[in-house]
Design an enzyme around this catalytic site. Structure first.
Site, PDB file in Angstrom:
ATOM      1  N   HIS A 143      25.956  58.654  48.195  1.00 35.07           N
ATOM      2  CA  HIS A 143      26.946  57.587  47.986  1.00 35.07           C
ATOM      3  C   HIS A 143      26.577  56.268  48.684  1.00 35.07           C
ATOM      4  O   HIS A 143      27.271  55.268  48.493  1.00 35.07           O
ATOM      5  CB  HIS A 143      28.325  58.019  48.503  1.00 35.07           C
ATOM      6  CG  HIS A 143      28.877  59.251  47.849  1.00 35.07           C
ATOM      7  ND1 HIS A 143      29.064  59.343  46.479  1.00 35.07           N
ATOM      8  CD2 HIS A 143      29.274  60.448  48.365  1.00 35.07           C
ATOM      9  CE1 HIS A 143      29.564  60.561  46.204  1.00 35.07           C
ATOM     10  NE2 HIS A 143      29.690  61.228  47.323  1.00 35.07           N
ATOM     11  N   HIS A 181      30.489  65.937  43.898  1.00 32.14           N
ATOM     12  CA  HIS A 181      30.880  64.534  43.720  1.00 32.14           C
ATOM     13  C   HIS A 181      29.817  63.754  42.933  1.00 32.14           C
ATOM     14  O   HIS A 181      28.623  64.014  43.090  1.00 32.14           O
ATOM     15  CB  HIS A 181      31.097  63.876  45.087  1.00 32.14           C
ATOM     16  CG  HIS A 181      32.157  64.567  45.902  1.00 32.14           C
ATOM     17  ND1 HIS A 181      31.866  65.593  46.776  1.00 32.14           N
ATOM     18  CD2 HIS A 181      33.496  64.395  45.942  1.00 32.14           C
ATOM     19  CE1 HIS A 181      32.996  66.023  47.332  1.00 32.14           C
ATOM     20  NE2 HIS A 181      34.000  65.316  46.846  1.00 32.14           N
TER      21      HIS A 181
HETATM   22 ZN   LIG Z   1      29.946  66.148  47.569  1.00 34.33          ZN
END
Ligand SMILES: [Zn+2]
Length: 384
Positions: A143, A181
């Site tokens: 991320h 995610h």
């Molecule tokens: Zn994750």
């Protein structure tokens, strides 16, 4: 998109495990989902099983500021280094770069730790190009953004692994992200770069709420958002119908895989339900597409499922047989783990006794069939 088929390259060099002393140091302070033993427990388990000797281990070093500044904004890199040295962050710096908050806390050594995750992924890429699989479980901070921390990630080490492979002549790099995610930071980093094909399987309707099924990035991304309860049979279906054919057609010179264990049954932050064997099989199938392979960690907030999954993953990568039951010393490592996010009544007996989960075979639901149909339609539109 040009399609070409190449024969899988041979993987002639021995697999390696990349880690650092940071893996053994507690991090993220208190009351953070990452403040649990993670890679340290994996290394301990591997050691008691006799799977991690000096010869198969390589030490990661921190990436330099110059190197970090190839992807990250120099002012962000400097701001994190200075805040770590000072032990505090100014409000305007916190607002600009999103660290020093609950999500991405400032804790002692955060800069060097994050820089070492990047250094480890660059090293893993270099070693992989010798024709081997390299496991770097402290990597997978997918991320991280050029100018800010995001989702517990300060820098973005997968971007550096892919970049190092491209820079050293891998040609094309297939990136597959199996974390629960969506890998928003990696997708955006390679937008418009057709040397990279990014494929992400992640839980639908979960943070960061990107990676919808029709999001193809700039054309080089495939997103497969899956429903809660995602099982082994459904993963097998997506691999066979979409990921493996698309990966093979892309003709990668190397593959990078982020194997977050938050996709497993029992993770406190997500609701996917894979068994660890399904992830091991997926990694096996993906690395068979080409020679050089970098396997990164990623998320995972249940220390028992994480330690067993990544230990077994290293076992599989390094050609070991997974034992049916763990020896007593290994059971002790698992018995010593603690986690506030997992309730005592949710602890499963097998988390303390064995490495492999029971397979979670189940129906392939309509949502998965729909993903397969949409991807086929998307590919047809692209060719038209
Ligand atoms: Zn994750």
């Amino acid at each position: 998109m040009m399609h070409r088929n190449i024969a899988p390259a041979t993987r002639h060099a021995a697999p390696l495990f990349v880690g650092s002393d940071f893996c053994r140091v507690p991090a993220f302070g208190r009351n953070h989902p990452l403040a649990i033993p993670r890679v340290s427990a994996v290394m301990e388990l591997c050691q008691v099983l006799g799977w991690l000797d000096e010869g198969s281990f390589r030490h990661a070093r921190p990436a330099s500021i110059e190197r970090l500044a190839i992807f990250h904004d120099r002012c962000y890199v400097e701001a994190l280094r200075e805040a770590d040295a000072r032990g505090s962050v100014q409000p305007e710096v916190r607002a600009r770069h999103h660290f020093g908050n609950l999500e991405n806390p400032l804790f002692p050594g955060v800069f060097e730790r994050a820089a070492t995750a990047v250094g480890g992924s660059i090293l893993a890429a270099e070693l992989a190009l010798e024709g081997r699989a390299v496991f770097h479980p402290a990597g997978g901070t997918h991320h991280g953004r050029p100018d800010r921390a995001s989702g517990f990630c300060y820098f973005n080490d997968p971007v550096f692994a892919i970049g190092a492979l491209l820079e050293r002549g891998a040609g094309r790099v297939l990136y597959v992200d199996l974390d629960a995610h969506h890998c928003d930071g990696v997708q955006d980093a390679f937008a418009g770069d057709d040397r990279v094909l990014m494929v992400s399987i992640h839980e639908a309707d979960r943070w960061p709420h990107t990676g919808a099924a029709d999001d193809r990035g700039s054309g080089n991304s495939r997103n497969l958002p899956v429903p809660a309860g995602f099982n082994d049979s459904e993963l097998r279906c997506l691999l066979d119908e979409i990921v493996l054919p698309a990966g093979a057609a892309f003709g990668p010179g190397a593959v990078v895989i982020t194997c977050g264990t938050d996709a497993l049954e029992g993770d406190p932050l997500s609701r996917m339900a894979l068994s660890n064997g399904a992830l091991w099989d997926a990694v096996d199938a993906l690395i068979s597409l080409t020679g050089p392979a970098v396997v990164l960690g990623g998320g995972g907030y249940n220390p028992w499922t994480l330690a067993r999954c990544w230990t077994g993953l290293w076992g599989r990568l390094s050609g070991r047989d997974i034992p049916a039951a763990l020896p007593p010393e290994a059971q002790l490592v698992l018995a010593d783990l603690e986690c506030d996010l997992v309730e005592d009544e949710d602890l499963k007996c097998e988390w303390f006794k064995a490495l492999a989960d029971e397979p979670n075979v189940g129906p392939v639901r309509a949502e998965i069939r729909d993903l397969v149909a949409r991807q086929a339609k998307g590919s047809t539109n692209e060719l038209a």
